[in-house]
Design a protein around this motif. Structure first.
Motif, PDB file in Angstrom:
ATOM      1  N   ARG A  84       0.836  -1.206   0.000  1.00 28.40           N
ATOM      2  CA  ARG A  84       0.000   0.000   0.000  1.00 28.40           C
ATOM      3  C   ARG A  84       0.871   1.257   0.000  1.00 28.40           C
ATOM      4  O   ARG A  84       0.628   2.190  -0.762  1.00 28.40           O
ATOM      5  N   GLN A  85       1.903   1.261   0.826  1.00 28.12           N
ATOM      6  CA  GLN A  85       2.776   2.437   0.893  1.00 28.12           C
ATOM      7  C   GLN A  85       3.539   2.633  -0.405  1.00 28.12           C
ATOM      8  O   GLN A  85       3.750   3.767  -0.858  1.00 28.12           O
ATOM      9  N   ASP A  86       3.958   1.537  -1.037  1.00 25.89           N
ATOM     10  CA  ASP A  86       4.650   1.641  -2.328  1.00 25.89           C
ATOM     11  C   ASP A  86       3.748   2.275  -3.384  1.00 25.89           C
ATOM     12  O   ASP A  86       4.203   3.097  -4.193  1.00 25.89           O
ATOM     13  N   LEU A  87       2.479   1.882  -3.385  1.00 25.03           N
ATOM     14  CA  LEU A  87       1.534   2.452  -4.346  1.00 25.03           C
ATOM     15  C   LEU A  87       1.306   3.943  -4.079  1.00 25.03           C
ATOM     16  O   LEU A  87       1.245   4.747  -5.014  1.00 25.03           O
ATOM     17  N   ILE A  88       1.195   4.307  -2.807  1.00 22.29           N
ATOM     18  CA  ILE A  88       1.034   5.714  -2.447  1.00 22.29           C
ATOM     19  C   ILE A  88       2.228   6.523  -2.954  1.00 22.29           C
ATOM     20  O   ILE A  88       2.070   7.591  -3.564  1.00 22.29           O
ATOM     21  N   LEU A  91       2.169   6.976  -6.820  1.00 18.67           N
ATOM     22  CA  LEU A  91       1.188   7.958  -7.278  1.00 18.67           C
ATOM     23  C   LEU A  91       1.575   9.376  -6.870  1.00 18.67           C
ATOM     24  O   LEU A  91       1.372  10.330  -7.631  1.00 18.67           O
ATOM     25  N   LYS A  92       2.136   9.528  -5.688  1.00 18.15           N
ATOM     26  CA  LYS A  92       2.570  10.865  -5.264  1.00 18.15           C
ATOM     27  C   LYS A  92       3.680  11.402  -6.160  1.00 18.15           C
ATOM     28  O   LYS A  92       3.754  12.604  -6.418  1.00 18.15           O
ATOM     29  N   ASN A  93       4.524  10.523  -6.646  1.00 26.59           N
ATOM     30  CA  ASN A  93       5.618  10.952  -7.522  1.00 26.59           C
ATOM     31  C   ASN A  93       5.110  11.517  -8.845  1.00 26.59           C
ATOM     32  O   ASN A  93       5.804  12.302  -9.498  1.00 26.59           O
ATOM     33  N   TYR A  94       3.904  11.095  -9.258  1.00 27.08           N
ATOM     34  CA  TYR A  94       3.376  11.507 -10.562  1.00 27.08           C
ATOM     35  C   TYR A  94       2.131  12.388 -10.447  1.00 27.08           C
ATOM     36  O   TYR A  94       1.488  12.657 -11.456  1.00 27.08           O
ATOM     37  N   VAL A 100      -5.964  19.985  -5.957  1.00 23.99           N
ATOM     38  CA  VAL A 100      -5.873  20.149  -4.501  1.00 23.99           C
ATOM     39  C   VAL A 100      -6.379  18.912  -3.754  1.00 23.99           C
ATOM     40  O   VAL A 100      -5.949  18.636  -2.624  1.00 23.99           O
ATOM     41  N   GLU A 101      -7.275  18.150  -4.377  1.00 24.51           N
ATOM     42  CA  GLU A 101      -7.854  16.970  -3.720  1.00 24.51           C
ATOM     43  C   GLU A 101      -7.082  15.688  -4.042  1.00 24.51           C
ATOM     44  O   GLU A 101      -7.572  14.583  -3.823  1.00 24.51           O
ATOM     45  N   ILE A 102      -5.859  15.835  -4.516  1.00 24.80           N
ATOM     46  CA  ILE A 102      -5.108  14.690  -5.030  1.00 24.80           C
ATOM     47  C   ILE A 102      -4.864  13.623  -3.971  1.00 24.80           C
ATOM     48  O   ILE A 102      -4.874  12.429  -4.271  1.00 24.80           O
ATOM     49  N   ASP A 103      -4.653  13.993  -2.712  1.00 24.26           N
ATOM     50  CA  ASP A 103      -4.377  12.988  -1.684  1.00 24.26           C
ATOM     51  C   ASP A 103      -5.580  12.077  -1.462  1.00 24.26           C
ATOM     52  O   ASP A 103      -5.420  10.883  -1.178  1.00 24.26           O
ATOM     53  N   TRP A 104      -6.784  12.623  -1.589  1.00 21.24           N
ATOM     54  CA  TRP A 104      -7.976  11.780  -1.462  1.00 21.24           C
ATOM     55  C   TRP A 104      -8.064  10.809  -2.633  1.00 21.24           C
ATOM     56  O   TRP A 104      -8.386   9.638  -2.451  1.00 21.24           O
ATOM     57  N   VAL A 105      -7.774  11.305  -3.826  1.00 23.24           N
ATOM     58  CA  VAL A 105      -7.812  10.455  -5.015  1.00 23.24           C
ATOM     59  C   VAL A 105      -6.791   9.325  -4.880  1.00 23.24           C
ATOM     60  O   VAL A 105      -7.082   8.161  -5.184  1.00 23.24           O
ATOM     61  N   ILE A 106      -5.598   9.647  -4.402  1.00 26.28           N
ATOM     62  CA  ILE A 106      -4.566   8.627  -4.205  1.00 26.28           C
ATOM     63  C   ILE A 106      -5.036   7.574  -3.208  1.00 26.28           C
ATOM     64  O   ILE A 106      -4.890   6.365  -3.436  1.00 26.28           O
ATOM     65  N   GLY A 107      -5.619   8.019  -2.096  1.00 29.33           N
ATOM     66  CA  GLY A 107      -6.096   7.073  -1.093  1.00 29.33           C
ATOM     67  C   GLY A 107      -7.133   6.115  -1.645  1.00 29.33           C
ATOM     68  O   GLY A 107      -7.090   4.905  -1.371  1.00 29.33           O
ATOM     69  N   LEU A 134      -9.816   9.679 -15.250  1.00 27.56           N
ATOM     70  CA  LEU A 134      -9.376  10.086 -13.904  1.00 27.56           C
ATOM     71  C   LEU A 134      -7.855  10.059 -13.796  1.00 27.56           C
ATOM     72  O   LEU A 134      -7.234  10.988 -13.266  1.00 27.56           O
ATOM     73  N   LEU A 135      -7.235   8.994 -14.307  1.00 32.85           N
ATOM     74  CA  LEU A 135      -5.780   8.881 -14.231  1.00 32.85           C
ATOM     75  C   LEU A 135      -5.094   9.911 -15.127  1.00 32.85           C
ATOM     76  O   LEU A 135      -4.069  10.482 -14.745  1.00 32.85           O
ATOM     77  N   ASN A 136      -5.640  10.155 -16.289  1.00 33.23           N
ATOM     78  CA  ASN A 136      -5.062  11.176 -17.170  1.00 33.23           C
ATOM     79  C   ASN A 136      -5.147  12.564 -16.556  1.00 33.23           C
ATOM     80  O   ASN A 136      -4.244  13.392 -16.734  1.00 33.23           O
ATOM     81  N   TYR A 137      -6.211  12.829 -15.822  1.00 32.51           N
ATOM     82  CA  TYR A 137      -6.406  14.137 -15.195  1.00 32.51           C
ATOM     83  C   TYR A 137      -5.498  14.327 -13.987  1.00 32.51           C
ATOM     84  O   TYR A 137      -4.879  15.377 -13.810  1.00 32.51           O
ATOM     85  N   ASN A 138      -5.409  13.314 -13.147  1.00 28.41           N
ATOM     86  CA  ASN A 138      -4.690  13.431 -11.884  1.00 28.41           C
ATOM     87  C   ASN A 138      -3.217  13.031 -11.964  1.00 28.41           C
ATOM     88  O   ASN A 138      -2.406  13.524 -11.177  1.00 28.41           O
ATOM     89  N   PHE A 139      -2.872  12.165 -12.914  1.00 27.85           N
ATOM     90  CA  PHE A 139      -1.495  11.662 -13.040  1.00 27.85           C
ATOM     91  C   PHE A 139      -1.124  11.611 -14.522  1.00 27.85           C
ATOM     92  O   PHE A 139      -0.849  10.539 -15.065  1.00 27.85           O
TER      93      PHE A 139
END
Length: 203
Positions: A84-88, A91-94, A100-107, A134-139
């Protein structure tokens, strides 16, 4: 249309009765509506930390009485916390720094990755094309790397392996691999009535 889908659409309408503020609002509303009728693998608090769940609810869905516990009864698999932490981290790297709501989307995405079905289905999205958008927009940079339209959950885990220098597939290329269909085949088991008549069978 099943009663479950009818209930989901009713909830979606209630969640979006005010003007949709951004693209993530619509996708989150789809996920939350599915979760509320037990049609999602997301666990309690949508897989978020309690304070993040409360913040998301206040920001997007303050007028709707969201439950805290997953109606499906799903729970996080705590045996997969390192993964789970590896996935977080991936996603945070990209992440798109303007969201602004990116952390919720990542979770939410990470919680969905810990399920066993296609990622869009485990999240409670209504089609694979919604997940792609969603992925194209956020990452955007990460999504752009999926040049051959690999299944998204397979793609994300492939990125984790490559980041660690692990190349487990012995085929010289994906195109000649005997398991090609497992990574690139259709993901659609259509969930009825995508909002705004969005295509439910993307190429």
């Amino acid at each position: 249309m099943t009663l479950q889908h009818a209930d989901r659409e009713t909830i979606y309408s209630q969640l979006t009765r005010h003007t949709i503020s951004d693209s993530n609002h619509e996708w989150l509303a789809c996920m939350v509506a599915s979760w509320c009728v037990g049609n999602s693998l997301l666990p309690d608090y949508l897989g978020l930390e309690c304070h993040d769940f409360a913040a998301l609810k206040q920001y997007y869905f303050a007028d709707y009485p969201l439950p805290e516990r997953a109606p499906s009864g799903q729970q996080l698999d705590f045996a997969r916390m390192l993964e789970r932490q590896d996935l977080i981290n991936l996603l945070k790297n990209y992440r798109n720094p303007e969201v602004v709501e990116i952390d919720w989307v990542i979770g939410l995405l990470v919680a969905g990755c810990l399920g066993n079905d296609h990622l869009w289905h485990d999240l409670g999205l209504w089609s694979r094309s919604q997940l792609t958008a969603l992925l194209n927009y956020n990452f955007p940079e990460l999504a752009a790397r999926n040049t051959h339209d690999m299944k998204w959950k397979k793609f994300l885990y492939k990125q984790l392996c490559e980041a660690e220098g692990l190349y487990l597939c012995r085929a010289p290329s994906c195109q000649v691999c005997v398991d090609y269909g497992q990574c690139y085949g259709s993901e659609e088991t259509v969930m009825e009535s995508t909002p705004h008549s969005e295509e439910t069978n993307p190429p």
